[in-house]
Design an enzyme around this catalytic site. Structure first.
Site, PDB file in Angstrom:
ATOM      1  N   ASP A  13       0.810  -1.219   0.000  1.00 51.86           N
ATOM      2  CA  ASP A  13       0.000   0.000   0.000  1.00 51.86           C
ATOM      3  C   ASP A  13       0.845   1.271   0.000  1.00 51.86           C
ATOM      4  O   ASP A  13       0.452   2.291   0.565  1.00 51.86           O
ATOM      5  CB  ASP A  13      -0.968   0.010   1.201  1.00 51.86           C
ATOM      6  CG  ASP A  13      -1.721  -1.299   1.312  1.00 51.86           C
ATOM      7  OD1 ASP A  13      -2.375  -1.669   0.337  1.00 51.86           O
ATOM      8  OD2 ASP A  13      -1.632  -1.954   2.370  1.00 51.86           O
ATOM      9  N   LYS A  16       1.844   2.749  -5.425  1.00 52.09           N
ATOM     10  CA  LYS A  16       2.589   2.539  -6.682  1.00 52.09           C
ATOM     11  C   LYS A  16       2.061   3.404  -7.804  1.00 52.09           C
ATOM     12  O   LYS A  16       2.784   3.694  -8.754  1.00 52.09           O
ATOM     13  CB  LYS A  16       2.506   1.072  -7.103  1.00 52.09           C
ATOM     14  CG  LYS A  16       3.332   0.186  -6.224  1.00 52.09           C
ATOM     15  CD  LYS A  16       3.389  -1.216  -6.784  1.00 52.09           C
ATOM     16  CE  LYS A  16       3.654  -2.196  -5.677  1.00 52.09           C
ATOM     17  NZ  LYS A  16       2.447  -2.776  -5.070  1.00 52.09           N
ATOM     18  N   GLY A  40      -4.885  -4.051  -3.979  1.00 54.18           N
ATOM     19  CA  GLY A  40      -5.940  -3.058  -4.102  1.00 54.18           C
ATOM     20  C   GLY A  40      -5.352  -1.729  -4.452  1.00 54.18           C
ATOM     21  O   GLY A  40      -4.490  -1.242  -3.736  1.00 54.18           O
ATOM     22  N   HIS A  41      -5.727  -1.200  -5.596  1.00 49.81           N
ATOM     23  CA  HIS A  41      -5.310   0.170  -5.849  1.00 49.81           C
ATOM     24  C   HIS A  41      -6.470   0.999  -6.352  1.00 49.81           C
ATOM     25  O   HIS A  41      -7.293   0.552  -7.133  1.00 49.81           O
ATOM     26  CB  HIS A  41      -4.101   0.269  -6.791  1.00 49.81           C
ATOM     27  CG  HIS A  41      -4.032  -0.776  -7.843  1.00 49.81           C
ATOM     28  ND1 HIS A  41      -3.259  -1.910  -7.710  1.00 49.81           N
ATOM     29  CD2 HIS A  41      -4.642  -0.879  -9.025  1.00 49.81           C
ATOM     30  CE1 HIS A  41      -3.412  -2.661  -8.780  1.00 49.81           C
ATOM     31  NE2 HIS A  41      -4.234  -2.058  -9.594  1.00 49.81           N
ATOM     32  N   GLN A 223       1.520  -6.515  -3.586  1.00 45.97           N
ATOM     33  CA  GLN A 223       2.061  -6.568  -2.220  1.00 45.97           C
ATOM     34  C   GLN A 223       3.437  -5.890  -2.177  1.00 45.97           C
ATOM     35  O   GLN A 223       3.646  -4.945  -2.901  1.00 45.97           O
ATOM     36  CB  GLN A 223       2.119  -8.016  -1.683  1.00 45.97           C
ATOM     37  CG  GLN A 223       0.750  -8.634  -1.497  1.00 45.97           C
ATOM     38  CD  GLN A 223       0.105  -9.051  -2.787  1.00 45.97           C
ATOM     39  OE1 GLN A 223       0.681  -9.732  -3.605  1.00 45.97           O
ATOM     40  NE2 GLN A 223      -1.122  -8.652  -3.019  1.00 45.97           N
TER      41      GLN A 223
HETATM   42  P1  IMP Z   1      -2.938 -12.996   1.496  1.00 50.20           P
HETATM   43  O1  IMP Z   1      -2.099 -12.332   0.430  1.00 50.20           O
HETATM   44  O2  IMP Z   1      -4.417 -12.726   1.346  1.00 50.20           O
HETATM   45  O3  IMP Z   1      -2.643 -14.452   1.671  1.00 50.20           O
HETATM   46  O4  IMP Z   1      -2.550 -12.315   2.903  1.00 50.20           O
HETATM   47  C1  IMP Z   1      -1.270 -12.492   3.483  1.00 50.20           C
HETATM   48  C2  IMP Z   1      -0.754 -11.197   4.094  1.00 50.20           C
HETATM   49  O5  IMP Z   1      -0.468 -10.252   3.080  1.00 50.20           O
HETATM   50  C3  IMP Z   1      -1.754 -10.519   5.024  1.00 50.20           C
HETATM   51  O6  IMP Z   1      -1.042  -9.895   6.077  1.00 50.20           O
HETATM   52  C4  IMP Z   1      -2.405  -9.472   4.142  1.00 50.20           C
HETATM   53  O7  IMP Z   1      -2.939  -8.416   4.874  1.00 50.20           O
HETATM   54  C5  IMP Z   1      -1.181  -9.047   3.334  1.00 50.20           C
HETATM   55  N1  IMP Z   1      -1.538  -8.456   2.047  1.00 50.20           N
HETATM   56  C6  IMP Z   1      -1.978  -9.099   0.951  1.00 50.20           C
HETATM   57  N2  IMP Z   1      -2.164  -8.225  -0.056  1.00 50.20           N
HETATM   58  C7  IMP Z   1      -1.819  -7.011   0.390  1.00 50.20           C
HETATM   59  C8  IMP Z   1      -1.765  -5.712  -0.205  1.00 50.20           C
HETATM   60  O8  IMP Z   1      -2.056  -5.489  -1.391  1.00 50.20           O
HETATM   61  N3  IMP Z   1      -1.337  -4.702   0.619  1.00 50.20           N
HETATM   62  C9  IMP Z   1      -0.952  -4.917   1.887  1.00 50.20           C
HETATM   63  N4  IMP Z   1      -0.990  -6.103   2.478  1.00 50.20           N
HETATM   64  C10 IMP Z   1      -1.413  -7.148   1.750  1.00 50.20           C
END
Ligand code: IMP
Length: 428
Positions: A13, A16, A40-41, A223
């Site tokens: 987050d 980007k 999510g953007h 991520q």
């Molecule tokens: P997953 O990707 O849903 O398996 O979640 C694993 C970890 O990555 C968790 O702590 C989520 O909150 C974090 N996470 C996944 N996608 C994002 C993102 O786009 N931004 C920030 N954290 C993320």
């Protein structure tokens, strides 16, 4: 052969969009190389606001070919929902290309993601619940379903049978859920085949051809560095490689094609989900950062955990990714503090550590050692050059640059596209 990698330097987050805006229309391909709809953007163009979770941001730039690479996991209903939403607003999505090797997220993996988390109890990861982890697990244990499997019903049926053999044991005997039938999964997936077909291609070949034509390929990581399954704060990570190396495997391009690695870091730091976080704030400062920075998850709406800038993390990100350009976002959020703490090192079990601890236990024990920089109260949202920034804001940025091991090439001073201090061109 300009292949540019774009990654998050912290826990995600970081914004980007700032970097993609700076590259603008000079990019020919934008490739998503990892993750799924856990990203999510929000992209604001004029008065229009677009929330994307799965599609690469390039989908909104006319002339760009958006690519979903082999390293991505795709929730097909989400893909078509996003496409429909954009089409309804007259955004052309016909140039989208999807890798035949990308994996799809069957609905049973969404179920399993949620029940896994409940099962883990206090050891939960805080996932987004979108089925990302179970789908990558299937990929590694070789029971995953790929996009190309939707073109061959016989093969698809065999693969679903194989996957369900174990899944149904888990669902019924461990999680006390109902068993899933092969037919319902096959029908669920085949329902998308016709619509998906025109988008599907050998994307690695396509990108190789583009690079040979000297077109600009932007590889955008979902991520971020500390959520990378190998280099992040494991097990509190996502299930894919979100660092620069992942761009090569997740898109199918060679490491020697990469000419630039741009990383994004906030002027402070946030994380969603569980896991160690040395500079996390539990006081009014944390609340203030969350409120001013609007730190709530785009995908899940969860409040983000907030803390001060962490230099050991920034140095680590610089090293792991080989960052050539760092974009620091949200500097304006720090306006109004008398002094701003910056974590310069950790104290771990009585010892000063300049780097990230080698072990997870060490990371859990790490306490931040701060240096305090003088703050500023002037509104910086109109700054467009370094000279426009108050001396203390300039000094803050300079301090980060001297200590973080990456040169800073742009600074975000507000959410709008043009609210950026550009120090050098990110392409040339
Ligand atoms: P997953 O990707 O849903 O398996 O979640 C694993 C970890 O990555 C968790 O702590 C989520 O909150 C974090 N996470 C996944 N996608 C994002 C993102 O786009 N931004 C920030 N954290 C993320």
């Amino acid at each position: 052969m300009p292949a540019i990698v774009l990654v998050g330097a912290q826990w995600g987050d970081e914004g980007k969009g700032k970097a993609t805006d700076l590259l603008g229309s000079r990019v020919d391909y934008v490739v998503k190389f990892n993750g799924g709809n856990n990203a999510g953007h929000t992209v604001v163009i004029g008065d229009e606001k677009y929330a994307l979770h799965l599609l690469p941001s390039g989908i909104l730039t006319p002339g760009v070919t958006p690519v979903i690479g082999n390293g991505v996991v795709i929730d097909l209903p989400v893909l078509f929902h996003e496409i429909d939403g954009l089409n309804a607003r007259n955004v052309d999505t016909s140039k989208l290309v999807v890798s035949a090797n990308a994996h799809v997220i069957p609905s049973y993996n969404r179920t399993l993601d949620k029940v896994n988390e409940r099962f883990l109890g206090s050891r939960k990861i805080g996932t987004t619940g979108r089925g990302i982890g179970p789908t990558y697990a299937d990929k590694m244990t070789r029971v995953g379903i790929r996009v190309q499997d939707l073109f061959d019903e016989k093969i698809l049926r065999q693969k679903v049978e194989g996957a369900l053999e174990l899944k149904n044991h888990l669902l019924v005997k461990v999680y006390n859920r109902r068993a899933i039938t092969v037919n319902e999964v096959v029908d669920e997936l085949l329902a998308h085949t016709e619509r998906l077909t025109p988008y599907v291609a050998d994307t690695a070949l396509l990108l190789d051809q583009a690079l040979k034509r000297d077109e600009v390929v932007l590889l955008e990581g979902g991520q971020a560095t500390l959520l990378d399954v190998d280099h992040g704060t494991y097990p509190f990570v996502t299930s894919s490689n979100a660092t620069a190396g992942g761009a090569c495997t997740g898109a199918g391009i060679s490491p020697i094609a990469v000419t630039r690695v741009i990383a994004i870091a906030k002027a402070y730091i946030t994380r969603v989900g569980e896991g160690p976080f040395p500079t996390e704030l539990f006081d009014d400062d944390g609340e203030k950062l969350r409120k001013i920075g609007a730190e709530f998850g785009t995908t899940t709406g969860r409040p983000r955990r907030c803390g001060w800038f962490d230099l050991p993390i920034a140095r680590y990100a610089s090293r792991i990714n080989g960052i050539t350009d760092l974009v620091v976002t949200k500097l304006d959020v720090l306006t109004g503090w008398e002094q701003i703490p910056v974590c310069v090192a950790y104290e771990v079990d009585g010892q000063r550590l300049e780097e990230l601890p080698m072990t997870q236990t060490g990371f859990h024990h790490a306490k931040p050692i701060y240096e305090y920089l003088p703050g500023w109260s002037e509104d910086i949202s109109g700054a467009r050059s370094l000279e426009d920034l108050p001396a203390n804001a300039r000094a803050y940025v300079q301090f980060l640059e001297e200590r973080c091991g990456s040169r800073i090439s742009a600074i975000g001073v507000g959410p709008e596209r043009d609210q950026t201090v550009v120090l050098r061109d990110l392409l040339n």
